[in-house]
Design a protein around this motif. Structure first.
Motif, short mmCIF file in Angstrom:
data_model
loop_
_atom_site.label_atom_id
_atom_site.label_comp_id
_atom_site.label_asym_id
_atom_site.label_seq_id
_atom_site.Cartn_x
_atom_site.Cartn_y
_atom_site.Cartn_z
N GLU A 124 0.04 12.62 -15.91
CA GLU A 124 0.90 11.50 -15.26
C GLU A 124 0.11 10.14 -15.73
N MET A 125 1.04 9.36 -16.03
CA MET A 125 0.57 7.89 -16.71
C MET A 125 1.67 6.96 -16.04
N ASP A 126 1.10 6.13 -15.29
CA ASP A 126 1.87 4.99 -14.94
C ASP A 126 3.48 5.31 -14.13
N LEU A 127 3.38 6.69 -13.37
CA LEU A 127 4.24 7.18 -12.55
C LEU A 127 5.20 7.86 -13.45
N ARG A 128 4.65 8.12 -14.61
CA ARG A 128 5.58 8.99 -15.33
C ARG A 128 4.90 10.07 -15.81
N GLN A 129 5.62 11.38 -15.97
CA GLN A 129 4.92 12.71 -16.23
C GLN A 129 5.43 13.06 -17.68
N SER A 130 4.55 14.06 -18.02
CA SER A 130 4.82 14.74 -19.44
C SER A 130 4.46 16.22 -19.02
N VAL A 131 5.10 17.16 -19.53
CA VAL A 131 4.78 18.60 -19.50
C VAL A 131 4.70 19.17 -21.00
N SER A 132 3.60 19.94 -21.06
CA SER A 132 3.63 20.64 -22.36
C SER A 132 3.04 22.08 -22.24
N VAL A 133 2.97 22.89 -23.30
CA VAL A 133 2.57 24.21 -23.36
C VAL A 133 1.81 24.57 -24.50
N GLY A 134 0.88 25.38 -24.50
CA GLY A 134 0.15 25.88 -25.45
C GLY A 134 -0.91 26.85 -25.38
N ARG A 135 -1.75 27.25 -26.40
CA ARG A 135 -2.59 28.38 -26.12
C ARG A 135 -3.62 28.09 -25.24
N PRO A 142 6.38 30.61 -31.56
CA PRO A 142 6.10 30.05 -32.81
C PRO A 142 6.77 28.73 -33.00
N GLY A 143 6.08 27.90 -33.88
CA GLY A 143 6.71 26.49 -33.82
C GLY A 143 6.16 25.51 -32.88
N ALA A 144 6.53 24.29 -32.86
CA ALA A 144 5.90 23.08 -32.02
C ALA A 144 6.80 23.47 -30.68
N VAL A 145 6.01 22.80 -29.77
CA VAL A 145 6.62 22.69 -28.25
C VAL A 145 7.23 21.31 -27.91
N CYS A 146 8.76 21.28 -27.75
CA CYS A 146 9.22 20.13 -27.63
C CYS A 146 10.66 20.15 -26.82
N HIS A 147 11.02 19.04 -26.33
CA HIS A 147 12.49 19.14 -25.50
C HIS A 147 13.32 19.37 -26.16
N VAL A 148 14.28 20.20 -25.79
CA VAL A 148 15.70 20.93 -26.45
C VAL A 148 16.82 20.14 -25.99
N ALA A 149 17.02 20.32 -24.51
CA ALA A 149 18.32 19.91 -24.14
C ALA A 149 17.89 19.27 -22.56
N TYR A 199 -5.65 23.99 -23.51
CA TYR A 199 -5.44 22.59 -23.19
C TYR A 199 -5.34 21.71 -24.28
N LYS A 200 -6.22 21.93 -25.49
CA LYS A 200 -6.24 21.02 -26.87
C LYS A 200 -4.83 21.48 -27.42
N ASP A 201 -4.63 22.48 -27.55
CA ASP A 201 -3.18 23.11 -28.22
C ASP A 201 -1.97 22.32 -27.57
N ALA A 202 -1.78 22.62 -26.10
CA ALA A 202 -1.06 21.88 -25.30
C ALA A 202 -0.84 20.44 -25.55
N SER A 203 -1.97 19.74 -25.57
CA SER A 203 -2.14 18.41 -25.72
C SER A 203 -1.75 17.83 -26.84
N ALA A 204 -1.74 18.69 -28.14
CA ALA A 204 -1.38 18.18 -29.37
C ALA A 204 0.14 18.37 -29.48
N GLN A 205 0.96 19.08 -28.75
CA GLN A 205 2.52 19.22 -29.13
C GLN A 205 3.27 17.85 -28.86
N PRO A 206 4.36 17.84 -29.29
CA PRO A 206 5.43 16.87 -29.26
C PRO A 206 5.44 16.56 -27.90
N ALA A 207 5.72 17.57 -26.87
CA ALA A 207 6.13 17.60 -25.52
C ALA A 207 5.16 16.88 -24.83
#
Length: 209
Positions: free
Chosen positions: A74-85, A154-161, A87-95
């Motif tokens: 959460e930064m400036d009252l806006r959130q992002s959510v990511s998934v990975g194996r 497998p593949g990147a983690v990102c918003h779909v719909a 913390y480092k992996d999740a933080s590197a994803q487009p999501a």
């Protein structure tokens, strides 16, 4: 409508054990697909990075499914959510770098879509987007609800719909349909996330300016 729900990250969360909440199974949408659930509530997670400024609430790490973890920032009252194996992996994803223009927050429940082999291929989470054109008590913006479908490895983690909750009578089922039909073949960076089902005010707020 409710005012904008914002998460607080109590310092005590640093002392909480990193344990996985019990998952339960929901009926399948597509043949062979099913759902289980996890939580991003502070009691289910641990702080991965404390906030460093008034507008920076930091990041927290939550257990997921099949060895995956969820990172909520959460930064400036806006959130992002990511998934990975991890913390480092999740933080590197487009999501991890994807949020929305209006102030926003997520609910604590994460729905995991599983294939016939019980492997997760997408998550669904409810977001609340502040609508500055719809003010409530005290002049605070009311929120519009939207379900975000995110593809998984497998593949990147990102918003779909994006599924507008108010515009779709069975929004949860519509989001599961979007996950089952789109997530596994979605190419992050090439394909662009779009409203699925009937569009509404929430999906309009989510659109890039």
């Amino acid at each position: 409508m409710q005012g904008l729900p914002m998460r607080l990250l109590p310092a005590l969360a640093l002392l909480l054990p990193f344990t996985s909440p019990a998952a339960f199974v929901a009926p399948a949408q597509a043949e062979g697909a099913s759902s289980v659930y996890s939580s991003t509530a502070p009691k289910a997670c641990r702080v991965a990075r404390p906030g460093g400024a008034p507008e920076d609430s930091g990041e927290w790490l939550c257990p997921g499914q099949d060895g995956l973890v969820v990172v909520v920032s959460e930064m400036d009252l806006r959130q992002s959510v990511s998934v990975g194996r991890n913390y480092k992996d999740a933080s590197a994803q487009p999501a991890a770098k994807t949020s929305f223009g209006p102030f926003n927050s997520t609910t604590d429940t994460v729905e995991w879509r599983l294939d016939g082999a019980a492997k997760p291929f997408a998550i669904i989470q409810r977001w609340h987007l502040a609508d500055n054109d719809d003010l409530g008590t005290g002049g605070r913006p009311n929120t519009k609800q939207m379900l975000v479908v995110t593809r998984l490895p497998p593949g990147a983690v990102c918003h779909v719909a994006y599924v507008d909750v108010a515009a779709n009578r069975n929004a949860n089922e519509v989001a599961r349909q979007a996950a089952d039909e789109l997530a596994r073949g979605f190419a992050c960076g090439k394909d662009k996330p779009k409203p699925f089902g009937s569009p509404g005010r929430a999906t309009a707020l989510a659109a890039p300016n």
